[in-house]
Design an enzyme around this catalytic site. Structure first.
Site, mmCIF file in Angstrom:
data_model
loop_
_atom_site.group_PDB
_atom_site.id
_atom_site.type_symbol
_atom_site.label_atom_id
_atom_site.label_comp_id
_atom_site.label_asym_id
_atom_site.label_seq_id
_atom_site.Cartn_x
_atom_site.Cartn_y
_atom_site.Cartn_z
ATOM 1 N N SER A 138 19.979 27.959 -1.666
ATOM 2 C CA SER A 138 18.836 28.415 -2.463
ATOM 3 C C SER A 138 19.245 28.477 -3.923
ATOM 4 C CB SER A 138 18.382 29.803 -2.006
ATOM 5 O OG SER A 138 17.422 30.349 -2.902
ATOM 6 N N TYR A 150 20.653 38.232 0.550
ATOM 7 C CA TYR A 150 20.246 36.832 0.744
ATOM 8 C C TYR A 150 20.920 35.931 -0.289
ATOM 9 C CZ TYR A 150 17.294 32.676 0.943
ATOM 10 O OH TYR A 150 16.844 31.369 1.038
#
Length: 257
Positions: A138, A150
């Site tokens: 990401s 995350y």
């Protein structure tokens, strides 16, 4: 025919990869938790593209089920030519408000599964002298995002993939980290993140992400950042001091935890 294995295959970027690779003539191994959705996708791909599709229902937060997928990747009788490590999930809430069980499951899916499946795939691919691995990370992995486990997991995926890409040079095996920005998928809804205020210009489409990532993979790039807006964001972000970077991200990124 070459064979591709895709984790998190039934939705979002994973589903887009499954459609694209099947359309290119790959036989498919589809991995996800939902057996019913796996069968639905398998039937669709077989009918539309005349390829063989194997389904493997597995929860990658479970060590035994991860091991079953790794065993399939390492099977010399049924070689896998392309691995797409796409499965992953985010959380909504401060680090101290989330339970250790939730954080551990996120670590198992976003990090342990990528490590274990990449290890199984690369070992078999090196012996054959060819193969591709795409680890879906990401844009968040490039930044220090306040309270975000995350982002921390995706930073690991980027570092692992870049290191492997370098060490595998000349072997015929390619490893790439895919670093998309905000993409129209089920991801944010599942994580309970409110994204309605994000400007439309920041949204990517899953098919666009897959198209650009495969072009980058085949060009030999170790990292793919789809979308001009995110290429610019990452380029500028790398030049900013960490303190300023944290300030900008904290103030501007919705659902940053």
């Amino acid at each position: 025919m070459p064979t591709a294995l895709v984790t998190g295959a039934t939705a979002g970027i994973g589903r887009a990869y499954s459609r694209r690779l099947a359309a290119e003539g790959h036989d498919m191994v589809l991995v996800a938790r939902d057996a019913e959705r796996l069968e639905e996708l398998a039937d669709r791909l077989q009918t539309r593209h005349n390829v063989r599709v194997e389904v493997l229902a597995a929860d990658l937060s479970d060590a035994a089920q991860r091991a079953a997928v790794a065993k399939r990747l390492a099977d010399p009788a049924k070689p896998v030519d392309v691995l797409i490590n796409n499965a992953g999930f985010g959380t909504n809430g401060a680090f101290w408000d989330l339970t250790p069980d939730v954080l551990q499951r996120q670590l198992d899916v976003n990090v342990a599964a990528v490590l274990e499946l990449t290890h199984a795939a690369v070992g078999a691919m090196r012996e054959r002298g060819r193969g591709d691995v795409v680890n879906v990370a990401s844009v968040a992995g490039f930044f220090t995002v306040s309270g975000s486990t995350y982002a921390a997991t995706k930073a690991y995926v980027i570092a692992l993939s870049e290191g492997l890409a370098t060490s595998l040079t000349g072997t015929g095996v390619r490893v790439m980290a895919l670093c998309p920005g905000f993409t129209q998928t089920e991801f944010h809804e599942r994580a309970g993140l409110e994204m309605s205020k994000l400007p439309r210009a920041f949204w990517l489409q899953a098919d666009q992400v897959v198209h650009e990532s495969l072009a980058d993979l085949r060009a030999g790039k170790p990292v793919s950042v789809p979308g001009a807006q995110y290429k610019a964001l990452v380029a500028v972000g790398r030049l900013l001091p960490k303190k300023l970077q944290r300030m900008v991200v904290t103030r501007t990124v919705p659902g940053r935890t």
